[in-house]
Scaffold this active site. Structure first.
Site, short mmCIF file in Angstrom:
data_model
loop_
_atom_site.label_atom_id
_atom_site.label_comp_id
_atom_site.label_asym_id
_atom_site.label_seq_id
_atom_site.Cartn_x
_atom_site.Cartn_y
_atom_site.Cartn_z
CB ILE A 56 32.77 35.93 33.11
CG1 ILE A 56 32.61 35.80 34.57
CG2 ILE A 56 31.65 36.09 32.27
CD1 ILE A 56 31.66 36.56 35.27
N GLY A 82 41.36 32.10 36.93
CA GLY A 82 42.81 32.52 37.62
C GLY A 82 43.50 31.26 38.06
N GLY A 83 44.35 31.42 39.02
CA GLY A 83 45.10 30.42 39.24
C GLY A 83 44.54 29.10 39.87
CG PHE A 84 43.57 28.79 43.32
CD1 PHE A 84 44.75 27.98 43.68
CD2 PHE A 84 43.72 30.25 44.03
CE1 PHE A 84 45.94 28.47 44.39
CE2 PHE A 84 44.86 30.73 44.45
CZ PHE A 84 45.90 29.72 44.73
CB ALA A 85 38.57 29.82 40.59
CB VAL A 112 34.91 33.31 37.43
CG1 VAL A 112 33.75 34.18 37.95
CG2 VAL A 112 36.17 33.25 38.53
CE LYS A 166 38.29 32.34 43.27
NZ LYS A 166 39.01 33.17 43.76
CG ASP A 208 47.52 38.38 44.37
OD1 ASP A 208 48.62 38.84 43.71
OD2 ASP A 208 47.18 37.49 43.61
P1 ADP Z 1 41.76 33.06 41.36
O1 ADP Z 1 41.57 33.06 42.65
O2 ADP Z 1 41.90 31.48 40.69
O3 ADP Z 1 42.93 33.78 40.73
P2 ADP Z 1 40.10 35.21 40.79
O4 ADP Z 1 39.21 35.40 41.92
O5 ADP Z 1 41.37 36.02 40.68
O6 ADP Z 1 40.77 33.46 40.60
O7 ADP Z 1 39.08 35.36 39.45
C1 ADP Z 1 39.74 35.00 38.03
C2 ADP Z 1 39.17 36.21 37.09
O8 ADP Z 1 37.63 35.93 37.04
C3 ADP Z 1 39.15 37.52 37.44
O9 ADP Z 1 40.38 37.97 37.27
C4 ADP Z 1 37.87 38.27 36.75
O10 ADP Z 1 38.20 38.47 35.49
C5 ADP Z 1 36.97 37.11 37.03
N1 ADP Z 1 36.19 37.56 37.93
C6 ADP Z 1 36.21 36.87 39.33
N2 ADP Z 1 35.24 37.29 40.15
C7 ADP Z 1 34.45 38.15 39.35
C8 ADP Z 1 33.17 38.64 39.88
N3 ADP Z 1 32.78 38.93 40.99
N4 ADP Z 1 32.45 39.55 38.64
C9 ADP Z 1 33.02 39.24 37.39
N5 ADP Z 1 34.05 38.59 37.02
C10 ADP Z 1 34.96 38.09 37.99
#
Ligand code: ADP
Length: 578
Positions: A19, A22-25, A27, A42, A134
């Site tokens: 769904i 991101g930079g690291f993960a 989800v 994640k 951030d």
């Molecule tokens: P990173 O730490 O790699 O940047 P994020 O935590 O920002 O990753 O998560 C990446 C994306 O995944 C988010 O921008 C969002 O679209 C989706 N996401 C993250 N956490 C959730 C959540 N709890 N519920 C729904 N979508 C999520």
């Protein structure tokens, strides 16, 4: 630390589609088997994290210490030799960013509602000694009640001497970064957060950024000068507030405390922003403990003791998810069901299934054993396993636990007048249309052969049962476009022919250097850098809206810069002349 990457996760969760990333993960959507609650999982590969591993540890530690109505809740952390899984509260409404761009910009009234929640979250985070660092609309998610939840604490900081102490690491997204931060000066985290809140407020009210440029150096210059335009639709009060938040000199900037009862913020409200947590950490709820104690046949005292350890394991997750159910006014009950997949990973479950060799519901031979029996047996095993201990005599107790669970389930069904969740699980279109996406959950080499086979036959088995139960509703790739309700991430067209719209988009994507894979009416798109690195990933789905019955295009960003994505999708849709 378990060596195998997936078994620990799949013991407790069903894993569905990606769904976000991101930079690291990456989800993924998931479901906690015991409570039946949806979660976001994640997933981070340790080898990809490299030097960033400490950031993940920081994020996990921060999230363990934060429990607030506008901060995304952490439920469970699973660390294996190769991966880290963070199980989080699921926010189905997507990113605030997508909400803004879908609406172009928000009215002052709607912005105020969201901004209250942002102030509330930030005041709480700061009160716990953290700076987020951030803050941006991609890191604010919308939950099912249309409330905001703050995510991504990977860059947060907790200075040892308190928030007043200066920090040196330059981080965050450049467009939202405070001048002192990009200049590499020592800065106070909470002051930098207020600047980002100002940029965010501007983005909400205007639909674009106050400081923007493709060239980083030019962008930095704009930020350090602190000059931006005030579009004509901004009210004088909004202009004033933005100016007070985006002060280049951090000492002249408003503080979060001042924002709580600022005249702009208070307009239409009689009390200042409520920032204290409505869900303080460490609170023990009697009903959830009772349910867990009854289900596991353990004493309440022992259950309280185990929950109070807050290990962010299955115990914590079960408790917090039951509590979430209670808060939403749903029965505080554990599910007497679980997917077939789970039993593959528990030796005890295997023994129990083999022992019983249960016939199928209809008495016919099926590739999938009797779902009802499997569910009841498996839930019992979850109960036995949740503190990682299986004692002699547990199996006998398990028998009565199973009965107890089914008895209470019947009670719940009678109370709610609903059909059993068990049946809903098997018939649910949501489940039917999704294959168990295990792509992101690779199996370690030792397990690969066995795992692959298991997954293959398992999916086929599930699919067969589901097809058997609901043959007419199963979707195939040649089916027409999905019919959906208007949502904010769906662009309406004036056209009624979905194929025509699809063809128009298909012809335009190569022109925009967008690669794609077509799956029915869904286009899985990505862009690449000159070096072949995937820079952006998103989906476009041609669908039919119900009222008015016109063609719509659902968009979803999976990876990449949010504003670049906005411009690209706008460009594709306008060039396609739809
Ligand atoms: P990173 O730490 O790699 O940047 P994020 O935590 O920002 O990753 O998560 C990446 C994306 O995944 C988010 O921008 C969002 O679209 C989706 N996401 C993250 N956490 C959730 C959540 N709890 N519920 C729904 N979508 C999520």
């Amino acid at each position: 630390m378990p060596v195998d990457s997936t078994s620990e996760l799949l013991k407790h969760y069903e894993v569905y589609e990606t769904i976000g990333s991101g930079g690291f993960a990456k989800v993924k959507l998931g479901r906690h088997i015991l409570t039946g609650e949806k979660v976001a999982i994640k997933i981070m590969e340790k080898k990809d994290l490299g030097d960033d591993l400490p950031r993940v540890k920081i994020e996990i530690e921060a999230m363990k210490n934060l429990s607030h109505q506008h901060v995304c809740r952490l439920y469970h952390v699973i660390e294996t030799s190769s991966k880290i899984y963070m199980v989080l509260e699921y926010c189905p409404g997507g990113e605030l960013f997508d909400y803004i761009i879908a609406k172009d910009r928000l009215s002052e009234e709607e912005t105020r509602v969201f901004f209250h929640q942002i102030i509330s979250a930030m005041a709480y985070v700061h009160s716990q000694g953290y700076a987020h660092r951030d803050l941006k609309p991609e890191n604010l998610l919308i939950d099912e009640d249309h409330n905001l939840k703050l995510i991504d604490f990977g860059l947060c900081a907790k200075p040892k001497g308190g928030l007043g102490f200066e920090l040196l690491t330059c981080c965050g997204s450049p467009a939202y970064a405070a001048p002192e931060l990009i200049q590499g000066k020592a800065y106070i985290g909470s002051e930098a957060d207020v600047w980002s809140m100002g940029v965010l407020l501007y983005a909400l009210l205007c639909g674009f950024l106050p400081f923007d440029d493709d060239n980083c150096m030019v962008l930095y210059r704009k930020i350090t000068r602190g000059k931006y335009s005030n579009p004509h639709w901004l009210s004088p009060a909004s202009i004033l507030l933005l100016n007070q938040m985006m002060q280049v000199d951090p000492k002249r900037r408003l503080t979060v405390k001042q924002l709580l009862d600022h005249p702009w913020v208070m307009k239409g409200y009689s009390t200042p922003v409520e920032w204290q947590s409505k869900h303080p950490l460490g609170h023990i709820d009697e009903d959830c403990i009772t349910e867990m104690a009854v289900a596991s046949k353990q004493s309440r005292q022992l259950t309280i003791q185990l929950v109070s350890e807050w290990k962010y394991d299955q115990m914590t997750a079960t408790y917090l998810l039951l509590l979430a159910k209670k808060r939403q006014g749903r029965p505080v009950r554990l599910r007497a069901e679980c997917p077939v997949i789970d039993r593959m990973y528990s030796p005890l479950q295997d023994i129990q299934l083999k022992k019983s060799q249960r016939p199928s519901v209809s008495g016919e031979k099926s590739s999938c054993p009797n779902i009802h029996c499997v569910h009841l047996v498996t839930v019992t095993n979850h109960l036995l396993h949740w503190n990682g201990q299986v004692h002699t005599g547990d199996r006998e107790r398990a028998g009565s636990a199973t009965k107890e669970v089914s008895r209470r389930r019947e009670m719940d069904q009678q109370q709610s007048g609903q059909q059993g969740e068990l049946d809903i699980l098997a018939f649910s279109p949501e489940r039917r249309s999704r294959s168990l996406d295990l792509a992101g959950c690779q199996v370690d080499s030792g397990q690969k052969r066995k795992g692959g086979k298991v997954f293959g036959s398992l999916e086929r088995g599930l699919d067969k049962v589901i097809t058997m139960l609901t043959p007419s509703k199963k979707r195939g790739p040649r089916d027409g476009p999905r019919k959906i309700k208007a949502q904010y991430n769906v662009t309406l067209t004036s056209q009624t022919n979905a194929d025509q719209v699809l063809n128009q988009i298909l012809s335009i994507l190569p022109e925009k250097n967008v690669d794609f894979v077509q799956k029915g009416y869904t286009l899985k798109c990505h862009t690449q850098s000159d070096f072949g690195k995937v820079t952006m990933q998103f989906e476009l789905e041609v669908c039919i809206l119900q009222k008015p019955e016109v063609v719509g295009i659902r968009r979803q960003r999976l990876k990449g810069d949010a504003w670049v994505y906005k411009h690209l999708v706008e460009d594709i849709l306008s060039t396609s002349s739809i």
